[in-house]
Design a protein around this motif. Structure first.
Motif, PDB file in Angstrom:
ATOM      1  N   ILE A  54       7.630  16.889  -4.708  1.00 12.84           N
ATOM      2  CA  ILE A  54       7.027  17.366  -4.548  1.00 12.84           C
ATOM      3  C   ILE A  54       5.618  16.448  -4.968  1.00 12.84           C
ATOM      4  O   ILE A  54       4.784  17.346  -3.677  1.00 12.84           O
ATOM      5  N   ALA A  55       5.334  15.770  -6.293  1.00 16.80           N
ATOM      6  CA  ALA A  55       4.014  15.282  -5.810  1.00 16.80           C
ATOM      7  C   ALA A  55       3.401  14.149  -4.927  1.00 16.80           C
ATOM      8  O   ALA A  55       2.478  14.084  -4.641  1.00 16.80           O
ATOM      9  N   GLU A  56       4.039  13.474  -4.011  1.00 19.52           N
ATOM     10  CA  GLU A  56       4.804  12.900  -2.545  1.00 19.52           C
ATOM     11  C   GLU A  56       3.571  13.236  -2.329  1.00 19.52           C
ATOM     12  O   GLU A  56       2.836  13.675  -1.022  1.00 19.52           O
ATOM     13  N   LEU A  57       4.453  14.962  -1.774  1.00 25.05           N
ATOM     14  CA  LEU A  57       4.182  15.937  -0.799  1.00 25.05           C
ATOM     15  C   LEU A  57       2.850  16.150  -1.085  1.00 25.05           C
ATOM     16  O   LEU A  57       1.532  16.179   0.185  1.00 25.05           O
ATOM     17  N   CYS A  58       2.290  16.263  -2.033  1.00 22.41           N
ATOM     18  CA  CYS A  58       1.205  16.591  -2.556  1.00 22.41           C
ATOM     19  C   CYS A  58      -0.331  15.666  -2.567  1.00 22.41           C
ATOM     20  O   CYS A  58      -1.211  15.653  -1.697  1.00 22.41           O
ATOM     21  N   ARG A  59       0.053  14.656  -2.696  1.00 24.22           N
ATOM     22  CA  ARG A  59      -0.754  13.356  -2.654  1.00 24.22           C
ATOM     23  C   ARG A  59      -0.824  13.019  -0.779  1.00 24.22           C
ATOM     24  O   ARG A  59      -1.918  12.737  -0.406  1.00 24.22           O
ATOM     25  N   ARG A  60       0.082  13.465  -0.241  1.00 26.57           N
ATOM     26  CA  ARG A  60      -0.465  13.223   1.647  1.00 26.57           C
ATOM     27  C   ARG A  60      -1.271  13.854   2.173  1.00 26.57           C
ATOM     28  O   ARG A  60      -1.912  13.937   2.599  1.00 26.57           O
ATOM     29  N   GLN A  61      -0.885  14.920   1.497  1.00 23.82           N
ATOM     30  CA  GLN A  61      -1.607  16.658   2.240  1.00 23.82           C
ATOM     31  C   GLN A  61      -3.695  15.974   1.478  1.00 23.82           C
ATOM     32  O   GLN A  61      -4.298  16.469   2.365  1.00 23.82           O
ATOM     33  N   ILE A  62      -3.476  15.993   0.377  1.00 22.02           N
ATOM     34  CA  ILE A  62      -4.889  14.886  -0.658  1.00 22.02           C
ATOM     35  C   ILE A  62      -5.464  14.039   0.565  1.00 22.02           C
ATOM     36  O   ILE A  62      -6.540  14.474   1.223  1.00 22.02           O
ATOM     37  N   THR A  63      -4.533  13.533   0.445  1.00 20.12           N
ATOM     38  CA  THR A  63      -4.871  12.186   1.727  1.00 20.12           C
ATOM     39  C   THR A  63      -5.457  12.612   3.099  1.00 20.12           C
ATOM     40  O   THR A  63      -6.137  12.128   4.140  1.00 20.12           O
ATOM     41  N   ILE A  64      -4.687  13.834   3.936  1.00 16.53           N
ATOM     42  CA  ILE A  64      -5.226  14.333   5.163  1.00 16.53           C
ATOM     43  C   ILE A  64      -5.942  15.250   4.767  1.00 16.53           C
ATOM     44  O   ILE A  64      -7.177  14.639   5.995  1.00 16.53           O
ATOM     45  N   ASN A  65      -6.562  15.997   3.720  1.00 17.06           N
ATOM     46  CA  ASN A  65      -7.923  16.612   3.796  1.00 17.06           C
ATOM     47  C   ASN A  65      -8.825  15.558   3.324  1.00 17.06           C
ATOM     48  O   ASN A  65      -9.857  15.687   4.237  1.00 17.06           O
TER      49      ASN A  65
END
Length: 95
Positions: A54-65
């Protein structure tokens, strides 16, 4: 009501900068955490670490943003294509 009457209300979600609320996400990220509301205002509750997938999915979205903001600021099509390449919602960057 909680602030005005000091009711110590629990809220399921407060959007705040990650000031250690979620241990395995970047501190600069904006996160949603549970909170306690009192006469002093809203205070986030420390969640700890998220499960790693779940943290990895969140980190990816943070990077995209972050890349989206940078691409807009720099007016960079190259960055837009890069963020499209890692965004799971984009099926075809050419579209």
């Amino acid at each position: 009501d909680a602030v005005a009457n000091n009711r110590h209300t629990y809220e399921e979600a407060l959007v705040v900068p990650n000031d250690g609320y979620i241990g395995n996400l970047p501190r600069r990220a904006i996160v949603e955490v549970p909170a306690l509301i009192t006469a002093d205002g809203a205070t986030g509750i420390v969640v700890g670490d998220l499960p790693e997938p779940i943290a990895e999915l969140c980190r990816r979205q943070i990077t995209i943003n972050e890349m989206s903001v940078q691409a807009f600021h720099e007016r960079s099509r190259k960055l837009v294509y890069q963020l499209f390449a890692i965004d799971p919602m984009v099926q075809d960057p050419e579209t």
